[in-house]
Design a protein around this motif. Structure first.
Motif, mmCIF file in Angstrom:
data_model
loop_
_atom_site.group_PDB
_atom_site.id
_atom_site.type_symbol
_atom_site.label_atom_id
_atom_site.label_comp_id
_atom_site.label_asym_id
_atom_site.label_seq_id
_atom_site.Cartn_x
_atom_site.Cartn_y
_atom_site.Cartn_z
ATOM 1 N N LYS A 97 0.704 -1.222 0.104
ATOM 2 C CA LYS A 97 0.060 0.031 -0.052
ATOM 3 C C LYS A 97 0.927 1.135 0.053
ATOM 4 O O LYS A 97 0.462 2.169 0.692
ATOM 5 N N GLY A 98 1.729 1.273 -0.717
ATOM 6 C CA GLY A 98 2.829 2.274 -0.929
ATOM 7 C C GLY A 98 2.322 3.479 -2.181
ATOM 8 O O GLY A 98 1.312 3.286 -2.575
ATOM 9 N N LEU A 99 2.897 4.461 -2.034
ATOM 10 C CA LEU A 99 2.472 5.448 -3.124
ATOM 11 C C LEU A 99 3.697 5.306 -4.394
ATOM 12 O O LEU A 99 4.821 5.189 -4.189
ATOM 13 N N ASN A 100 2.721 5.007 -5.395
ATOM 14 C CA ASN A 100 3.428 4.587 -6.698
ATOM 15 C C ASN A 100 3.851 5.554 -7.500
ATOM 16 O O ASN A 100 3.242 6.517 -8.036
ATOM 17 N N MET A 101 5.323 5.623 -7.570
ATOM 18 C CA MET A 101 5.995 6.438 -8.466
ATOM 19 C C MET A 101 6.775 5.872 -9.376
ATOM 20 O O MET A 101 7.517 6.465 -10.033
ATOM 21 N N ALA A 102 6.340 4.560 -9.857
ATOM 22 C CA ALA A 102 7.280 3.805 -10.662
ATOM 23 C C ALA A 102 6.536 3.799 -12.130
ATOM 24 O O ALA A 102 7.332 3.714 -13.172
ATOM 25 N N SER B 17 12.653 11.538 -27.515
ATOM 26 C CA SER B 17 12.902 12.934 -27.299
ATOM 27 C C SER B 17 11.267 13.624 -27.083
ATOM 28 O O SER B 17 10.664 13.346 -28.190
ATOM 29 N N PRO B 18 10.966 13.959 -26.046
ATOM 30 C CA PRO B 18 11.494 14.112 -24.732
ATOM 31 C C PRO B 18 11.643 12.559 -24.213
ATOM 32 O O PRO B 18 10.875 11.839 -24.524
ATOM 33 N N GLY B 19 12.703 12.563 -23.453
ATOM 34 C CA GLY B 19 12.994 11.024 -23.178
ATOM 35 C C GLY B 19 12.546 10.643 -21.737
ATOM 36 O O GLY B 19 12.502 11.071 -21.066
ATOM 37 N N ASN B 20 12.116 9.356 -21.980
ATOM 38 C CA ASN B 20 11.816 8.532 -20.880
ATOM 39 C C ASN B 20 12.730 7.324 -20.599
ATOM 40 O O ASN B 20 13.197 6.622 -21.367
ATOM 41 N N PRO B 21 13.480 7.387 -19.315
ATOM 42 C CA PRO B 21 13.186 8.336 -18.083
ATOM 43 C C PRO B 21 13.954 9.306 -17.961
ATOM 44 O O PRO B 21 13.977 9.896 -16.695
ATOM 45 N N SER B 22 15.078 9.795 -18.761
ATOM 46 C CA SER B 22 16.127 11.006 -18.550
ATOM 47 C C SER B 22 15.212 12.187 -18.631
ATOM 48 O O SER B 22 15.889 13.230 -17.793
ATOM 49 N N GLY B 23 14.597 12.591 -19.096
ATOM 50 C CA GLY B 23 13.916 13.952 -19.499
ATOM 51 C C GLY B 23 14.687 14.353 -20.419
ATOM 52 O O GLY B 23 14.432 15.760 -20.627
ATOM 53 N N PRO C 47 18.417 15.255 -7.749
ATOM 54 C CA PRO C 47 17.878 14.904 -8.999
ATOM 55 C C PRO C 47 18.770 15.585 -10.108
ATOM 56 O O PRO C 47 19.221 16.523 -10.013
ATOM 57 N N THR C 48 18.507 14.790 -11.353
ATOM 58 C CA THR C 48 18.765 15.676 -12.600
ATOM 59 C C THR C 48 17.351 16.285 -13.114
ATOM 60 O O THR C 48 16.534 15.634 -13.207
ATOM 61 N N ILE C 49 17.637 17.678 -13.417
ATOM 62 C CA ILE C 49 16.395 18.334 -13.680
ATOM 63 C C ILE C 49 15.922 17.768 -14.971
ATOM 64 O O ILE C 49 16.849 18.362 -15.893
ATOM 65 N N PRO C 50 14.743 17.104 -15.288
ATOM 66 C CA PRO C 50 14.320 17.098 -16.591
ATOM 67 C C PRO C 50 13.846 17.975 -17.414
ATOM 68 O O PRO C 50 13.343 19.078 -17.017
ATOM 69 N N GLU C 51 14.467 18.166 -18.798
ATOM 70 C CA GLU C 51 13.882 19.314 -19.845
ATOM 71 C C GLU C 51 12.598 18.921 -20.328
ATOM 72 O O GLU C 51 11.815 19.922 -20.954
ATOM 73 N N ALA D 270 9.210 15.520 -20.665
ATOM 74 C CA ALA D 270 8.388 14.311 -20.124
ATOM 75 C C ALA D 270 8.273 14.431 -18.648
ATOM 76 O O ALA D 270 8.179 15.484 -18.440
ATOM 77 N N TYR D 271 7.916 13.724 -18.105
ATOM 78 C CA TYR D 271 7.518 13.755 -16.547
ATOM 79 C C TYR D 271 8.088 12.677 -15.640
ATOM 80 O O TYR D 271 7.321 12.053 -14.636
ATOM 81 N N TYR D 272 9.467 12.262 -15.640
ATOM 82 C CA TYR D 272 10.050 11.469 -14.993
ATOM 83 C C TYR D 272 11.240 12.381 -14.285
ATOM 84 O O TYR D 272 11.782 13.007 -15.245
ATOM 85 N N VAL D 273 11.796 11.711 -13.249
ATOM 86 C CA VAL D 273 12.986 12.348 -12.788
ATOM 87 C C VAL D 273 13.793 11.485 -12.253
ATOM 88 O O VAL D 273 13.537 10.353 -11.499
ATOM 89 N N LEU D 274 15.198 11.374 -12.638
ATOM 90 C CA LEU D 274 16.147 10.358 -12.238
ATOM 91 C C LEU D 274 16.992 11.263 -11.178
ATOM 92 O O LEU D 274 17.302 12.289 -11.242
ATOM 93 N N ALA D 275 17.054 10.423 -10.020
ATOM 94 C CA ALA D 275 17.802 10.895 -8.764
ATOM 95 C C ALA D 275 19.105 10.129 -8.253
ATOM 96 O O ALA D 275 19.105 8.998 -8.478
ATOM 97 N N ASN D 276 19.970 10.724 -7.768
ATOM 98 C CA ASN D 276 21.097 9.941 -7.070
ATOM 99 C C ASN D 276 20.547 9.376 -5.860
ATOM 100 O O ASN D 276 20.545 10.002 -4.752
ATOM 101 N N VAL D 277 20.557 8.066 -5.691
ATOM 102 C CA VAL D 277 20.200 7.438 -4.636
ATOM 103 C C VAL D 277 21.376 6.524 -4.104
ATOM 104 O O VAL D 277 21.339 5.576 -3.110
ATOM 105 N N SER D 278 22.601 7.077 -4.294
ATOM 106 C CA SER D 278 23.696 6.464 -3.788
ATOM 107 C C SER D 278 23.988 6.188 -2.344
ATOM 108 O O SER D 278 24.725 5.662 -1.638
ATOM 109 N N ARG D 279 23.343 7.269 -1.667
ATOM 110 C CA ARG D 279 23.358 7.192 -0.193
ATOM 111 C C ARG D 279 22.314 6.285 0.552
ATOM 112 O O ARG D 279 22.468 6.210 1.550
ATOM 113 N N LEU D 280 21.628 5.713 -0.342
ATOM 114 C CA LEU D 280 20.712 4.770 0.253
ATOM 115 C C LEU D 280 21.405 3.360 0.557
ATOM 116 O O LEU D 280 22.333 3.128 -0.484
#
Length: 339
Positions: A27-32, A167-173, A310-314, A316-326
């Motif tokens: 029952k999570g919030l789906n951002m996938a 272009s616009p790219g999924n998932p890069s934006g 995050p890398t700010i997308p130019e 589309a409506y996806y955002v790639l973010a740096n999760v290396s600290r997780l």
């Protein structure tokens, strides 16, 4: 022993769908998954409802109803700078993904190599594998998602048949600039390649950017297969109304494959989309971009605050973010931790 086909053994469920199921189980919030949260334009709904009442409930021609093909042709000329004959060059299909699969099945042979940019849309890979083509990824570098011409020259071979541009790219934006597209056009012409473009997010553009279609560039209409659709623009992801545009010989083959795989797209929903294309004003599309840019800024701000840069997308409506600290050794493991 009875087994599944070798082809099926090479395919795997999309990580998007797998993550959606995992999210639902807790029952999570789906951002996938790219599910729109905006209402369907009333005129689109009314068009589909009227079509049902008016009897548009049987098979259409394999390449779609004339009303929709003509509406798409008008939109292509007005927005994309592409001249296309609605009778011979446009094929309405089961979403943009279905249109892309038909193009791959119609134009690629087993063993053909296809260049695509990483990060890529997983379904592009799946469609290539399904027709036994060979995906050849070229990695782009964040945060601007850049690549170099030498990277392309290094991977092209005598077996290379096509290159995919999303272009616009999924998932890069990423939104490819005109200069970048001109470089890719020159590359495709020198190596005699098809260019398959996925332009489903063509109206989702931020910070004043403009969409440029590869097929609008000089000498590119004859070798480009333009893929588009209205799942995202009209918030009708479940309607499965997409299309492809190509030169007549290629469109004929794509249409035949569309007939074999899907027979036709849903008839009354085609009419709803056609009415939306014809009657919605240009302000609808500019407001769409404005609203999504506001959401982008809010979401990226939250990611920064959370320490997931995050890398700010130019576009589309996806955002790639740096999760290396997780915690976790892979992106998927970290996504599961976050869930």
């Amino acid at each position: 022993m009875r087994t599944i086909s070798r082809r099926m053994a090479d395919l795997a469920q999309s990580e998007i769908r797998a993550m959606t199921q995992a999210c639902a189980s807790v029952k999570g919030l789906n951002m996938a998954q790219g599910v729109c949260d905006t209402p369907v334009p009333p005129i689109v709904l009314e068009g589909a409802e009227k079509a049902i009442r008016d009897g548009y409930n049987v098979y259409t021609r394999f390449d779609g109803l004339p009303e929709l093909r003509e509406a798409i042709a008008g939109k292509l000329a007005h927005y994309n700078g592409i001249e296309a004959d609605p009778e011979t060059q446009i094929t309405v299909s089961a979403g943009a993904t279905g249109a892309f699969h038909c193009a791959c099945a119609a134009l690629l042979n087993p063993g053909d190599e296809v260049i695509l940019f990483e990060p890529y849309y997983q379904y592009h890979i799946s469609a290539l594998v399904a027709v036994e083509a060979v995906p050849v990824p070229v990695r782009m570098q964040p945060p601007a998602w850049t690549y170099s011409l030498p990277q392309l020259e290094q991977v092209v071979t005598s077996k290379t048949k096509a290159i995919i541009v999303n272009s616009p790219g999924n998932p890069s934006g990423k939104v490819f600039s005109r200069a970048e597209l001109e470089t890719l056009a020159d590359f495709a012409c020198r190596h005699d390649l098809f260019v398959m473009t996925d332009e489903i997010y063509e109206y989702f553009l931020y910070d004043g950017r403009r969409h440029v279609s590869m097929a609008s560039l000089p000498n590119m209409a004859e070798r480009t297969v333009t893929i588009g659709g209205y799942s995202k623009t009209f918030s009708v992801t479940g309607w499965r109304i997409g299309y492809s545009v190509a030169a007549q010989p290629w469109a004929r083959a794509i249409g035949a494959m569309n007939d074999l795989l899907y027979v036709c797209a849903p008839a009354p929903l085609q009419m709803g989309v056609a009415r939306g294309i014809r009657e919605l004003p240009d302000s609808f599309y500019s407001n769409l971009a404005h609203d999504y840019q506001r959401k982008r800024d809010k979401f990226c701000g939250a990611l920064i605050k959370a320490g997931l840069t995050p890398t700010i997308p130019e576009g589309a409506y996806y955002v790639l973010a740096n999760v290396s600290r997780l915690p976790g050794d892979t992106g998927k493991a970290r996504a599961m931790y976050l869930l």
